[in-house]
Design an enzyme around this catalytic site. Sequence first.
Site, mmCIF file in Angstrom:
data_model
loop_
_atom_site.group_PDB
_atom_site.id
_atom_site.type_symbol
_atom_site.label_atom_id
_atom_site.label_comp_id
_atom_site.label_asym_id
_atom_site.label_seq_id
_atom_site.Cartn_x
_atom_site.Cartn_y
_atom_site.Cartn_z
ATOM 1 N N HIS A 1 -10.744 0.459 0.868
ATOM 2 C CA HIS A 1 -10.759 1.820 2.008
ATOM 3 C C HIS A 1 -12.094 1.837 2.507
ATOM 4 O O HIS A 1 -13.180 2.076 1.840
ATOM 5 C CB HIS A 1 -10.366 3.156 1.157
ATOM 6 C CG HIS A 1 -10.334 4.224 2.038
ATOM 7 N ND1 HIS A 1 -9.261 4.903 2.135
ATOM 8 C CD2 HIS A 1 -11.475 4.898 2.441
ATOM 9 C CE1 HIS A 1 -9.830 6.016 2.932
ATOM 10 N NE2 HIS A 1 -11.041 5.912 3.094
ATOM 11 N N ASP B 1 1.289 2.546 3.797
ATOM 12 C CA ASP B 1 0.194 3.566 3.457
ATOM 13 C C ASP B 1 0.665 5.054 3.039
ATOM 14 O O ASP B 1 0.507 6.065 3.645
ATOM 15 C CB ASP B 1 -0.863 3.860 4.274
ATOM 16 C CG ASP B 1 -2.209 4.729 3.536
ATOM 17 O OD1 ASP B 1 -1.946 4.972 2.379
ATOM 18 O OD2 ASP B 1 -3.172 5.018 4.354
ATOM 19 N N HIS C 1 0.838 -1.316 0.086
ATOM 20 C CA HIS C 1 0.009 0.191 0.029
ATOM 21 C C HIS C 1 0.718 1.232 -0.090
ATOM 22 O O HIS C 1 1.237 1.701 1.068
ATOM 23 C CB HIS C 1 -0.910 -0.069 1.305
ATOM 24 C CG HIS C 1 -1.942 1.115 1.276
ATOM 25 N ND1 HIS C 1 -3.070 0.950 2.304
ATOM 26 C CD2 HIS C 1 -1.955 2.233 0.613
ATOM 27 C CE1 HIS C 1 -3.779 2.049 2.151
ATOM 28 N NE2 HIS C 1 -3.145 2.967 1.114
ATOM 29 N N ASN D 1 -5.020 6.123 -7.017
ATOM 30 C CA ASN D 1 -5.670 7.646 -7.086
ATOM 31 C C ASN D 1 -4.794 8.549 -7.302
ATOM 32 O O ASN D 1 -4.182 9.338 -6.576
ATOM 33 C CB ASN D 1 -6.179 7.448 -5.513
ATOM 34 C CG ASN D 1 -5.079 7.772 -4.359
ATOM 35 O OD1 ASN D 1 -4.056 7.249 -4.711
ATOM 36 N ND2 ASN D 1 -5.210 8.221 -3.489
ATOM 37 N N ARG E 1 2.139 8.883 -6.450
ATOM 38 C CA ARG E 1 1.658 10.139 -6.927
ATOM 39 C C ARG E 1 1.839 10.478 -8.349
ATOM 40 O O ARG E 1 1.799 11.582 -8.954
ATOM 41 C CB ARG E 1 2.281 11.394 -6.084
ATOM 42 C CG ARG E 1 2.117 11.316 -4.700
ATOM 43 C CD ARG E 1 0.589 11.434 -4.201
ATOM 44 N NE ARG E 1 0.420 11.699 -3.009
ATOM 45 C CZ ARG E 1 -0.655 11.274 -1.919
ATOM 46 N NH1 ARG E 1 -1.640 10.540 -2.536
ATOM 47 N NH2 ARG E 1 -0.737 11.328 -0.762
ATOM 48 N N HIS F 1 3.179 14.114 0.766
ATOM 49 C CA HIS F 1 2.275 15.448 0.339
ATOM 50 C C HIS F 1 3.601 16.654 0.296
ATOM 51 O O HIS F 1 4.380 16.819 1.010
ATOM 52 C CB HIS F 1 1.572 15.869 1.400
ATOM 53 C CG HIS F 1 0.231 15.144 1.557
ATOM 54 N ND1 HIS F 1 -0.792 15.466 0.439
ATOM 55 C CD2 HIS F 1 -0.399 14.130 2.122
ATOM 56 C CE1 HIS F 1 -1.752 14.470 0.446
ATOM 57 N NE2 HIS F 1 -1.603 13.772 1.622
ATOM 58 N N ASP G 1 -8.839 2.976 -3.323
ATOM 59 C CA ASP G 1 -8.443 3.867 -2.121
ATOM 60 C C ASP G 1 -8.125 5.383 -2.071
ATOM 61 O O ASP G 1 -7.737 5.745 -3.075
ATOM 62 C CB ASP G 1 -6.870 3.141 -1.661
ATOM 63 C CG ASP G 1 -6.290 3.679 -0.316
ATOM 64 O OD1 ASP G 1 -7.146 3.685 0.827
ATOM 65 O OD2 ASP G 1 -5.119 4.220 -0.401
HETATM 66 ZN ZN LIG Z 1 -7.103 4.549 2.173
HETATM 67 ZN ZN LIG Z 2 -3.840 5.025 0.896
#
Ligand SMILES: [Zn+2]
Ligand SMILES: [Zn+2]
Length: 432
Positions: free
Chosen positions: A188, A314, A69, A103, A73, A318, A161
């Site tokens: 998720h 995860d 996970h 995502n 980006r 950022h 997710d």
């Molecule tokens: Zn998530």
């Molecule tokens: Zn995630």
Amino acid sequence: MLWQKDLPGANVVIRGARVLDPAEGIDARLEVRIDDGTIAEVAERVDANEHRVVEAEGLVLAPAFVDPHVHLRTPGREDEETLASGTAAAAAGGYCAILAMPNTDPVVDSAATLGALVDAARREAEVPVGFLAAITRGQRGEELTEMGELADTGAVAFSDDGVPVASAGLMRRALQYASSTDRALALHCEEPTLSRGGHVHEGRVAAELGFAGYPSVAESVAVERDLALAGYERGRVHVLHLSAAASVEALRRAREAGVAASGEATPHHLVLTDDAVRSLDPNVKMNPPLRAEQDRLTLLDALRDGTIEAIATDHAPHAAHEKDVPFEAAPFGVTGLETALAALYTHLVGPGLLSLETLLERMSAGPARIFGLERPRVAAGACANLVLLDLEREWTVGEQPFRSRSGNSWLLGSTLTGAVQMTLAGGKVAFE
Ligand SMILES: [Zn+2]
Ligand SMILES: [Zn+2]
């Protein structure tokens, strides 16, 4: 299903290490010879031939880690992470394989977008990387993606997710289609009508600080729903970033009832509670939020007994300007690839809460098994996916620059014990 740069395989002999491979039942002082990226011999004494010799006295040699996970980006936010920087961070963290979430911008919901990533990984990835594709187009929760075509293009599994699949009816159909591709759904679990507007766990700390709460039940009702649907459709589901005790209990019951369900926990949920939020540090803001001590202890129990089979970072990079704002305005997510082993060794193995063997298993064999990846192992004939650990070395997070393009770590400034000395991934020296 995994891709990385085409480099020559390593020719290395590793001497003097304690070799620890829980899944193979090995815990002994052994030497390992690697010929052109493949483990050729594991024995008390091996010939060095013309190979490079790594003296590993006092170190632990183990199967390298698998992170199921990660947010890379790319495409869309290459200022936060790229395939090259994210996989370099993974190598530095001892990982020999990672799975990337879809995502991105655009979302990985078409064979064209997925195919471009696969090609880029062949040019740029420092460790083997696999890609999940979206469950719904644009992750909008309205219509399913072409799962068959995406599986043929190399999707390892499917996930929305970042956001939940809000419609139970759509989730049911997703389970039906994913089954026909023999891929799991990585979920998720969040009921948005319960979590909306929440920044931190709904509890005493949120009340004291005056923050809107994101209750445990927002996760656990979604977990219950998806496990019930998976049982009904005989589908395969993996529950991402478990945070709440009630979710763990639901997973335990479903597994006992024979549902093909697995789960993962993150280092931050295993180490911290919502008490950490009192610092108002935006780097302890993540989704799901840090929860209560009882939730953390339940996660730890489930990790020990195997209900939770995998540790996942995860890793969510950022940009500094986006995190450097008041807590309530900051986006969710923290980095984790470069600190996972040290954080868990320091906070769980050191104090005797988790055995080193279990930690290594949940970071490597466990996640590999869930996603059908080759299990990293210390055995003749296996591809060299190995990590060399110095479990005595202390280091301070942030003192050396991160390999990740982002530095939003919840551990900045912490002194940790346990360091990755060298990583072999896909038969190549990926980090030292
Ligand atoms: Zn998530
Ligand atoms: Zn995630």
